[in-house]
Write an enzyme that holds these catalytic residues in place. Structure first.
Site, short mmCIF file in Angstrom:
data_model
loop_
_atom_site.label_atom_id
_atom_site.label_comp_id
_atom_site.label_asym_id
_atom_site.label_seq_id
_atom_site.Cartn_x
_atom_site.Cartn_y
_atom_site.Cartn_z
N ASP A 40 166.37 119.61 113.06
CA ASP A 40 166.36 118.16 112.86
C ASP A 40 165.79 117.44 114.07
OD1 ASP A 40 168.51 118.58 114.54
OD2 ASP A 40 170.00 117.57 113.29
N ASP A 79 168.06 123.29 109.71
CA ASP A 79 169.18 122.45 110.14
C ASP A 79 169.69 121.60 108.99
OD1 ASP A 79 169.73 123.05 112.76
OD2 ASP A 79 168.38 121.55 113.60
N LYS A 109 171.74 125.86 109.44
CA LYS A 109 172.45 125.73 110.73
C LYS A 109 173.20 124.41 110.75
CE LYS A 109 170.27 124.81 114.69
NZ LYS A 109 170.98 123.58 115.18
N GLU A 111 176.30 122.03 113.26
CA GLU A 111 176.84 121.86 114.60
C GLU A 111 178.36 121.76 114.59
OE1 GLU A 111 172.99 119.17 116.08
OE2 GLU A 111 175.04 118.37 116.26
N GLU A 178 173.87 125.44 123.49
CA GLU A 178 172.94 124.48 124.09
C GLU A 178 173.57 123.75 125.26
OE1 GLU A 178 169.93 120.79 122.91
OE2 GLU A 178 171.09 121.79 121.35
#
Length: 261
Positions: A40, A79, A109, A111, A178
């Protein structure tokens, strides 16, 4: 997905890059990357937005379909954008399933590592949708956590380790780490059976991922500490376009060799 776990077992590093269109996807895939991520991050590098937050599911599907046409051998991950998996597990499964159905990608994916996020991952995996996790700096939470290295104090360090185990237990096949200290990323990597893929997380991860436009020097204003530019394509583009403009205005192009009889 099993191939990535086997690479971790053997100690073979995983090379991942983003791509957002057909031509770059074909080049990236042909160059030998293991994972192509339709991130994204297209919000910033393709759409010119300040954050990833305005990116929609339709945006992701549109670009992922183009990328899929250029990828023949790499694992393709897409994403899930903001608010497509946070509202309810039912919405999350439906939206993730739509990504796989409409793009022919291999996985999605998302988060975060909260209990709620772990339950969402578990629901997706039970529905047959492979999931890659993402911990540390999570761009969709930028308004809450800011843009900074995560896990520098003991409390956040412990939290990230717990979240990594939780995401693994929920069924994620890999986890992106990250913007975190290298020692912490290495500790998380050693504690997990699934591979970790770092970005700004040091060399101790099982693999690395970068945004394609950043590592090629196309995003000329972006210069974080963790980024290494492997080419200066932005400079080459500027020079090439400048040469074209001068040739057109000077009457040098098109020449006789470019003109049909």
């Amino acid at each position: 997905m099993p191939d990535l776990r086997e690479m971790k077992r053997r100690g073979d590093k995983i090379a991942a890059l983003t791509a957002y269109d057909y031509l770059f996807a074909r080049l990236v895939d042909g160059a030998g990357v293991d994972v192509v991520l339709v991130g994204d991050s297209l919000g910033q590098v393709i759409l010119g937005l300040d954050t990833t937050l305005p990116v929609t599911l339709d945006d992701m599907i549109h670009h992922a379909r183009a990328v899929r046409r250029g990828v023949e051998r790499a694992l393709l991950v897409v994403d899930l954008p903001f608010l497509t998996y946070q509202v309810s597990r039912e919405d999350a499964v439906r939206n993730a399933g739509r990504v796989l159905q409409e793009t022919y990608a291999h996985a999605v994916k998302l988060e975060g590592g909260s209990e709620r996020t772990a339950e969402t991952i578990r629901a997706m995996v039970e529905a047959g949708i492979p999931v890659m996790g993402h911990l540390g700096f999570t761009p969709q939470s930028v308004n809450v956590i800011g843009v900074k290295v995560q896990g520098r104090d003991d409390g956040n360090r412990r939290r990230l380790i717990d979240e990594a185990r939780r995401v693994e237990d929920a069924g994620a096949f890999a986890i992106v780490l990250e913007l975190m200290p290298g020692e912490l990323a290495e500790e998380i990597t050693a504690a997990l059976e699934v591979p970790t893929i770092g970005i700004g997380a040091g060399a101790g991860c099982d693999g690395q991922v970068l945004v394609l436009h950043d590592m090629l020097g196309l995003n000329t204003d972006f210069r974080p500490k963790f980024l290494r530019r492997f080419a200066e394509v932005g400079q080459a583009v500027s020079e090439g376009v400048g040469a074209y403009v001068r040739a057109v205005k000077g009457g040098e192009y098109p020449g006789a060799e470019h003109t049909f009889e």
